[in-house]
Design an enzyme around this catalytic site. Structure first.
Site, mmCIF file in Angstrom:
data_model
loop_
_atom_site.group_PDB
_atom_site.id
_atom_site.type_symbol
_atom_site.label_atom_id
_atom_site.label_comp_id
_atom_site.label_asym_id
_atom_site.label_seq_id
_atom_site.Cartn_x
_atom_site.Cartn_y
_atom_site.Cartn_z
ATOM 1 C CE1 TYR A 141 -3.249 -2.776 0.043
ATOM 2 C CE2 TYR A 141 -4.090 -1.931 2.108
ATOM 3 C CZ TYR A 141 -4.181 -2.806 1.056
ATOM 4 O OH TYR A 141 -5.209 -3.718 1.004
ATOM 5 C CE LYS A 192 1.473 -17.736 -3.561
ATOM 6 N NZ LYS A 192 0.580 -18.906 -3.560
ATOM 7 C CG ASP A 225 -2.049 -19.982 -1.807
ATOM 8 O OD1 ASP A 225 -1.231 -19.593 -0.954
ATOM 9 O OD2 ASP A 225 -1.709 -20.481 -2.890
ATOM 10 C CG ASP A 249 -7.521 -4.521 3.686
ATOM 11 O OD1 ASP A 249 -8.553 -4.560 4.374
ATOM 12 O OD2 ASP A 249 -7.325 -3.667 2.795
ATOM 13 C CG ASP A 253 -12.984 -7.203 4.535
ATOM 14 O OD1 ASP A 253 -12.580 -6.594 5.534
ATOM 15 O OD2 ASP A 253 -13.629 -6.653 3.621
#
Ligand code: NAD
Length: 369
Positions: A141, A192, A225, A249, A253
């Site tokens: 970000y 990852k 994942d 983030d 959610d």
């Protein structure tokens, strides 16, 4: 004690849910021995229309000295329509960076009363109690280079950069390890690292910190994942989940599915303590401005109200008040009061304002009981 809480309602459902959170703060002000100076300031489109900026300059600087900042939500069509240059200075990312609140804690708790609301099986979500620790001041970000350009071959291109330094990883990992130590002693660090160099470093730094400072915490590394799948398949295995800015983030959610609605997820973002023992704290619901339901009086204010509970716990060491508020919310849900997002079966839905009123009434009953 008297403390200053700066309130920035923002856009969309932000002002609607924050009005109910302030109602709850005011209840505590009136009925318990705590005194807040609640300073409500326009933010976003509202502030732009009045002052030509997303946030007034003096308010922006005062965020650093406030005891707590309560933020509603930002974004949506009115925000998007602002001139591009107006959307940068003082936007939410700039506020988080300015306050240096790098540690975003997002508790996810399944309420028994809502087991009929989630799309997951009751036995899967029952008793889930986890916290996502999201790095908030770095990663993709904020990484440079970023931007859009046209390549030499005339092709449009977008670029963002996933960058973390070892100290940035270490400081957020330390928060997560400490939290796991206070809780059930399990930490899942998400990366990852099978594909990306940044995450290889992430894994090495977290492993080293675990071995040297937190041998008592059980560290599990998990690829993002698989983590997404496991949160839905077996969320009870998680205690503390450590993730970078974007992954945290998204996963939080996703974890919202466990509670039944994004309207049930609060969060707190914390800086380090300075030499005077002060730290910045930004409280905000995990959800956004929800333009699809804004101005209808139907948004769920419980995430915003739970932010008040987090504020008592993290900024004011008022654990009894947090407990009281948590009990009041449980009572309201058990009694069947639901905004439309958590409505199930034949129970009628109530408005944002009624939900706030019900919480306040439950607080009053518990306080007298
Ligand atoms: P959103 O969180 O606003 O909404 C996603 C879905 O959840 C919508 O269907 C919405 O109606 C529902 N929802 C969210 N909060 C709810 C609540 N309290 N009660 C009932 N239902 C609720 O995410 P989005 O639609 O992807 O984004 C909308 C805008 O919000 C965008 O402009 C985005 O940039 C912004 N956003 C802001 C923040 C923030 O302010 N922290 C966070 C996320 C998104």
């Amino acid at each position: 004690m008297t403390v200053e809480v700066i309130v920035l309602p923002g856009e969309g459902i932000g002002p609607e849910v924050i009005a109910e959170a302030v109602k709850v703060l005011e209840w505590f002000q009136k009925h318990r021995d705590v005194h807040f100076f609640i300073r409500c300031e326009p933010y976003g489109v509202d502030a732009y229309e009045k002052y030509g900026t997303l946030i007034k300059e003096d308010v922006f600087s005062d965020l650093l000295s406030a005891d707590a900042v309560l933020f509603g939500a930002t974004g949506g069509p009115a925000f998007d329509a602002l001139p591009d240059e107006a959307k940068i200075s003082g936007n939410l990312l700039a506020i988080r960076k300015h306050m240096a609140v790098y540690a975003n804690l997002r508790p996810v708790q399944a309420y028994d009363a809502l087991s009929d609301v989630t799309s997951l099986k009751a036995e899967v979500v029952g008793n889930v109690d986890l916290v996502v620790v999201r790095e908030l001041n770095g990663g993709i970000y904020f990484g440079e280079p970023r931007g859009r350009d046209i390549t030499a071959a005339g092709i449009e291109r977008g670029t963002n950069t996933l960058v973390y330094t070892a100290p940035e990883i270490e400081r957020i990992a330390r928060v997560a390890f400490n939290l796991a130590r206070e809780r059930r002693g399990h930490l899942h660090s998400v990366d990852k690292s099978n594909v990306l160099e940044t995450y290889k470093l992430w894994r090495e730094v977290v492993t080293h910190l675990g071995e040297t400072e937190f041998p008592d915490v059980l560290l599990h590394h998990i690829i993002v994942d698989n983590c997404a799948m496991q949160i839905i398949k077996n969320p009870k295995q998680f205690d503390v989940i450590l993730a970078d800015n974007m992954v945290g983030d998204i996963l939080s959610d996703l974890a919202g599915a466990i509670t039944g609605s994004l309207g049930m997820l609060p969060s707190v973002s914390l800086s380090n303590f300075d030499e005077n023992g002060h730290r910045c704290a930004l409280y905000e619901p995990v959800h956004g401005s929800a333009p699809d339901i804004a101005d209808q009086g139907i948004a769920n204010p419980l995430a915003a109200i739970m932010c008040v509970g987090l504020m008592f716990e993290h900024s004011f060491q008022l654990s009894k008040e947090t407990e009281l508020l948590t009990k009041a919310i449980e009572k309201v849900l058990v009694a069947g009061f639901r905004t439309p997002d958590i409505q199930a079966g034949s129970l009628g839905a109530i408005s944002t304002k009624c939900m706030g009123d019900e919480v306040v009434q439950a607080l009053t009953r518990l306080n007298h009981g």
